[in-house]
Scaffold this motif. Sequence first.
Motif, PDB file in Angstrom:
ATOM      1  N   LEU A  50      54.849 -49.450 -62.913  1.00 15.67           N
ATOM      2  CA  LEU A  50      54.248 -48.190 -63.196  1.00 15.67           C
ATOM      3  C   LEU A  50      52.702 -48.662 -62.850  1.00 15.67           C
ATOM      4  N   ALA A  51      52.171 -49.677 -63.026  1.00 14.43           N
ATOM      5  CA  ALA A  51      50.616 -49.819 -62.728  1.00 14.43           C
ATOM      6  C   ALA A  51      50.525 -50.006 -61.480  1.00 14.43           C
ATOM      7  N   ALA A  52      51.495 -50.801 -60.505  1.00 15.32           N
ATOM      8  CA  ALA A  52      51.377 -50.495 -58.989  1.00 15.32           C
ATOM      9  C   ALA A  52      51.648 -49.039 -58.589  1.00 15.32           C
ATOM     10  N   ALA A  53      52.259 -48.259 -59.159  1.00 11.65           N
ATOM     11  CA  ALA A  53      52.421 -46.717 -58.665  1.00 11.65           C
ATOM     12  C   ALA A  53      51.113 -46.087 -58.856  1.00 11.65           C
ATOM     13  N   ALA A  54      50.627 -46.514 -60.250  1.00 16.27           N
ATOM     14  CA  ALA A  54      49.407 -45.676 -60.484  1.00 16.27           C
ATOM     15  C   ALA A  54      48.261 -45.985 -59.630  1.00 16.27           C
ATOM     16  N   VAL A  55      47.969 -47.246 -59.405  1.00 19.95           N
ATOM     17  CA  VAL A  55      47.074 -47.797 -58.307  1.00 19.95           C
ATOM     18  C   VAL A  55      47.026 -46.970 -56.887  1.00 19.95           C
ATOM     19  N   ILE A  56      48.290 -47.065 -56.275  1.00 18.30           N
ATOM     20  CA  ILE A  56      49.109 -46.511 -55.218  1.00 18.30           C
ATOM     21  C   ILE A  56      48.333 -44.897 -55.258  1.00 18.30           C
ATOM     22  N   VAL A  57      48.832 -44.244 -56.283  1.00 17.86           N
ATOM     23  CA  VAL A  57      48.625 -42.652 -56.434  1.00 17.86           C
ATOM     24  C   VAL A  57      47.303 -42.451 -56.519  1.00 17.86           C
ATOM     25  N   GLY A  58      46.524 -43.142 -57.248  1.00 24.59           N
ATOM     26  CA  GLY A  58      45.082 -42.825 -57.576  1.00 24.59           C
ATOM     27  C   GLY A  58      44.349 -43.061 -56.115  1.00 24.59           C
ATOM     28  N   THR A  59      44.708 -44.151 -55.517  1.00 27.00           N
ATOM     29  CA  THR A  59      44.208 -44.234 -54.073  1.00 27.00           C
ATOM     30  C   THR A  59      44.313 -43.238 -53.317  1.00 27.00           C
ATOM     31  N   GLN A  60      45.660 -42.919 -52.986  1.00 27.04           N
ATOM     32  CA  GLN A  60      45.839 -41.549 -52.280  1.00 27.04           C
ATOM     33  C   GLN A  60      45.374 -40.300 -52.771  1.00 27.04           C
ATOM     34  N   TRP A  61      45.262 -40.209 -53.905  1.00 32.02           N
ATOM     35  CA  TRP A  61      44.655 -38.794 -54.263  1.00 32.02           C
ATOM     36  C   TRP A  61      43.060 -38.978 -53.987  1.00 32.02           C
ATOM     37  N   ALA A  62      42.516 -40.070 -54.268  1.00 32.94           N
ATOM     38  CA  ALA A  62      40.814 -40.158 -53.885  1.00 32.94           C
ATOM     39  C   ALA A  62      40.731 -39.940 -52.462  1.00 32.94           C
ATOM     40  N   VAL A  63      41.788 -40.620 -51.430  1.00 35.18           N
ATOM     41  CA  VAL A  63      41.543 -40.245 -50.193  1.00 35.18           C
ATOM     42  C   VAL A  63      41.553 -38.809 -49.815  1.00 35.18           C
ATOM     43  N   VAL A  64      42.775 -38.374 -50.141  1.00 32.81           N
ATOM     44  CA  VAL A  64      43.019 -36.748 -49.931  1.00 32.81           C
ATOM     45  C   VAL A  64      42.267 -35.990 -50.560  1.00 32.81           C
ATOM     46  N   ALA A  65      41.430 -36.088 -51.786  1.00 35.67           N
ATOM     47  CA  ALA A  65      40.660 -35.313 -52.255  1.00 35.67           C
ATOM     48  C   ALA A  65      39.385 -35.334 -51.760  1.00 35.67           C
ATOM     49  N   LEU A  66      38.861 -36.483 -51.456  1.00 35.56           N
ATOM     50  CA  LEU A  66      37.377 -36.825 -50.839  1.00 35.56           C
ATOM     51  C   LEU A  66      37.145 -36.731 -49.524  1.00 35.56           C
ATOM     52  N   THR A  67      38.345 -36.534 -48.727  1.00 34.40           N
ATOM     53  CA  THR A  67      37.894 -36.703 -47.232  1.00 34.40           C
ATOM     54  C   THR A  67      38.926 -35.577 -46.598  1.00 34.40           C
ATOM     55  N   SER A  68      38.550 -35.681 -45.452  1.00 34.19           N
ATOM     56  CA  SER A  68      39.146 -34.650 -44.661  1.00 34.19           C
ATOM     57  C   SER A  68      39.719 -35.187 -43.385  1.00 34.19           C
ATOM     58  N   ASN A  69      39.339 -36.400 -43.062  1.00 32.49           N
ATOM     59  CA  ASN A  69      39.738 -37.284 -41.976  1.00 32.49           C
ATOM     60  C   ASN A  69      41.233 -37.527 -41.858  1.00 32.49           C
ATOM     61  N   ALA A  70      41.830 -37.132 -40.946  1.00 34.81           N
ATOM     62  CA  ALA A  70      43.193 -37.024 -40.641  1.00 34.81           C
ATOM     63  C   ALA A  70      43.720 -38.485 -40.535  1.00 34.81           C
ATOM     64  N   ILE A  71      42.942 -39.484 -40.034  1.00 36.53           N
ATOM     65  CA  ILE A  71      43.339 -40.748 -39.612  1.00 36.53           C
ATOM     66  C   ILE A  71      43.423 -41.329 -41.126  1.00 36.53           C
ATOM     67  N   ALA A  72      42.321 -41.331 -42.012  1.00 34.51           N
ATOM     68  CA  ALA A  72      42.267 -41.833 -43.358  1.00 34.51           C
ATOM     69  C   ALA A  72      43.363 -41.338 -44.271  1.00 34.51           C
ATOM     70  N   ILE A  73      43.641 -39.843 -44.139  1.00 35.89           N
ATOM     71  CA  ILE A  73      44.960 -39.299 -44.921  1.00 35.89           C
ATOM     72  C   ILE A  73      46.192 -40.026 -44.345  1.00 35.89           C
TER      73      ILE A  73
END
Length: 108
Positions: A50-73
Amino acid sequence: MTTQQVAVGLLVLAGLAMASIWTSGARAGRNSERAVREVTRMTGTAGRTLAAAAVIVGTQWAVVALTSNAIAIGVALGLPALFAGTTIARLLAVTTVVRTLPRGGARR
């Protein structure tokens, strides 16, 4: 600092962490395998998962929410999927146990 710079910085840090894990070597893999085998309670493994999943999901959410760069997403969503696919492939792989005799050739 803009939100895109923060997202890219987080992505770079996550990539460096994954690269260091990837190159840690066979000995570290065996040590971590032993540590996983030694966990006797399911809650220990579930908590780490659960801790690893939370870190991964948090990072993914931050990248998707804060950038529109297709490569980064693509990297933010694809890199964890790559590691998950590797883990599932190893889980489903058929292994064979090969037993060898000691140097003298005698069975115990």
